[in-house]
Design a protein around this motif. Structure first.
Motif, mmCIF file in Angstrom:
data_model
loop_
_atom_site.group_PDB
_atom_site.id
_atom_site.type_symbol
_atom_site.label_atom_id
_atom_site.label_comp_id
_atom_site.label_asym_id
_atom_site.label_seq_id
_atom_site.Cartn_x
_atom_site.Cartn_y
_atom_site.Cartn_z
ATOM 1 N N ILE A 40 0.831 -1.409 -0.158
ATOM 2 C CA ILE A 40 0.221 -0.158 0.072
ATOM 3 C C ILE A 40 0.797 1.031 0.341
ATOM 4 N N VAL A 41 0.265 2.610 -0.628
ATOM 5 C CA VAL A 41 1.268 3.780 -0.693
ATOM 6 C C VAL A 41 0.335 4.333 -0.480
ATOM 7 N N VAL A 42 1.171 5.517 0.136
ATOM 8 C CA VAL A 42 0.446 6.718 1.042
ATOM 9 C C VAL A 42 0.623 7.788 0.816
ATOM 10 N N GLU B 299 1.658 13.800 -5.624
ATOM 11 C CA GLU B 299 0.462 12.864 -5.944
ATOM 12 C C GLU B 299 0.987 12.795 -7.649
ATOM 13 N N ARG B 300 2.317 13.242 -7.925
ATOM 14 C CA ARG B 300 2.609 13.084 -9.194
ATOM 15 C C ARG B 300 3.405 11.378 -9.056
ATOM 16 N N GLU B 301 4.171 11.390 -8.006
ATOM 17 C CA GLU B 301 5.028 10.671 -7.208
ATOM 18 C C GLU B 301 3.970 8.404 -7.101
ATOM 19 N N LEU B 302 2.447 9.416 -6.440
ATOM 20 C CA LEU B 302 1.895 8.404 -6.561
ATOM 21 C C LEU B 302 1.233 7.651 -8.313
ATOM 22 N N LEU B 303 0.834 8.603 -8.998
ATOM 23 C CA LEU B 303 0.729 8.745 -10.287
ATOM 24 C C LEU B 303 1.695 7.486 -10.804
ATOM 25 N N GLU B 304 2.745 8.247 -10.874
ATOM 26 C CA GLU B 304 3.494 7.478 -11.916
ATOM 27 C C GLU B 304 4.239 6.150 -11.757
ATOM 28 N N LEU B 305 3.807 5.721 -10.258
ATOM 29 C CA LEU B 305 3.890 4.584 -9.255
ATOM 30 C C LEU B 305 2.337 3.827 -10.122
ATOM 31 N N PHE B 306 1.618 4.205 -9.925
ATOM 32 C CA PHE B 306 0.264 3.682 -10.284
ATOM 33 C C PHE B 306 0.067 3.339 -11.700
ATOM 34 N N TYR B 307 0.601 4.075 -12.609
ATOM 35 C CA TYR B 307 0.578 3.996 -14.306
ATOM 36 C C TYR B 307 1.966 2.700 -14.889
ATOM 37 N N LYS B 308 2.614 3.226 -13.449
ATOM 38 C CA LYS B 308 3.800 2.380 -14.116
ATOM 39 C C LYS B 308 3.377 0.462 -14.071
ATOM 40 N N ALA B 309 2.910 0.414 -13.412
ATOM 41 C CA ALA B 309 1.933 -1.146 -12.679
ATOM 42 C C ALA B 309 1.318 -1.175 -13.407
ATOM 43 N N THR C 32 3.092 -2.015 -17.107
ATOM 44 C CA THR C 32 4.527 -2.275 -17.223
ATOM 45 C C THR C 32 4.342 -3.714 -16.507
ATOM 46 N N SER C 33 3.438 -4.265 -15.743
ATOM 47 C CA SER C 33 3.488 -5.223 -14.088
ATOM 48 C C SER C 33 1.785 -6.442 -14.605
ATOM 49 N N PRO C 34 2.614 -7.467 -13.897
ATOM 50 C CA PRO C 34 0.911 -7.999 -13.784
ATOM 51 C C PRO C 34 0.502 -8.240 -12.664
ATOM 52 N N VAL C 35 0.917 -6.861 -11.671
ATOM 53 C CA VAL C 35 0.886 -7.060 -11.040
ATOM 54 C C VAL C 35 -0.790 -6.098 -10.642
ATOM 55 N N ALA C 36 -1.779 -6.751 -10.086
ATOM 56 C CA ALA C 36 -2.824 -6.066 -9.736
ATOM 57 C C ALA C 36 -3.353 -4.370 -8.729
ATOM 58 N N CYS C 37 -3.851 -3.741 -9.487
ATOM 59 C CA CYS C 37 -3.404 -2.923 -8.888
ATOM 60 C C CYS C 37 -3.877 -1.462 -9.059
ATOM 61 N N THR C 38 -4.952 -0.724 -7.521
ATOM 62 C CA THR C 38 -5.790 0.294 -8.068
ATOM 63 C C THR C 38 -5.789 1.227 -7.479
ATOM 64 N N LEU C 39 -5.766 2.397 -7.308
ATOM 65 C CA LEU C 39 -5.651 3.837 -6.964
ATOM 66 C C LEU C 39 -6.934 3.991 -5.789
ATOM 67 N N ILE D 227 -2.046 3.691 -3.311
ATOM 68 C CA ILE D 227 -2.430 3.039 -4.408
ATOM 69 C C ILE D 227 -2.347 0.922 -3.694
ATOM 70 N N GLY D 228 -2.818 0.572 -4.222
ATOM 71 C CA GLY D 228 -3.203 -0.958 -3.323
ATOM 72 C C GLY D 228 -2.515 -1.279 -4.890
ATOM 73 N N LEU D 229 -1.685 -2.842 -4.262
ATOM 74 C CA LEU D 229 -0.195 -3.120 -5.614
ATOM 75 C C LEU D 229 -0.373 -4.855 -4.787
ATOM 76 N N GLY D 230 -0.792 -5.418 -5.692
ATOM 77 C CA GLY D 230 -0.785 -7.308 -4.893
ATOM 78 C C GLY D 230 -2.237 -7.777 -4.649
ATOM 79 N N PRO D 231 -1.893 -8.869 -3.662
ATOM 80 C CA PRO D 231 -1.173 -9.600 -3.716
ATOM 81 C C PRO D 231 -0.356 -10.155 -4.990
#
Length: 113
Positions: A5-7, A56-66, A69-76, A93-97
């Motif tokens: 979880i990224v806050v 917010e910029r960092e959060l969105l960059e990470l969200f769109y990267k996930a 480019t990744s098979p990891v489930a993610c939600t904003l 955002i939430g990533l995974g499991p």
């Protein structure tokens, strides 16, 4: 297996608000994750890490990267604005499991909240 979880810390949310937003993120990512990943994660003890970004910029960059480019489930998570922050504020955002390696590839450079 773990979930991340990224806050956002720039919002200066109270502890209860952070807990609520992190819960939304954990449940949201869980609901869209691959069923075999969920089963394995549950069997391994449902490990989670809560990490931070400062904007917010960092959060969105990470969200769109996930997302892109990744098979990891993610939600904003976007707040409704009923309490401490304005409506439509993106809070976390939430990533995974997913496997530790997949999660670490996305957030391995972030610090714990």
């Amino acid at each position: 297996m773990k979930q991340a979880i990224v806050v956002r810390t720039d919002l200066k949310m109270g502890k209860g608000k952070i807990a609520a937003q992190a819960s939304h993120a954990a449940i949201g990512a869980y609901k869209i994750a691959d069923k075999s990943s969920i089963r394995k994660w549950e069997q391994e003890g449902q490990k989670k890490v809560v990490l931070k970004v400062s904007s917010e910029r960092e959060l969105l960059e990470l969200f769109y990267k996930a997302k892109n480019t990744s098979p990891v489930a993610c939600t904003l998570i976007t707040d409704a604005g009923h309490t401490q922050i304005e409506p439509s504020t993106r809070t976390c955002i939430g990533l995974g499991p997913a496997s530790d390696d997949e999660i670490d590839a996305l957030v391995g450079d972030l610090k714990l909240l």
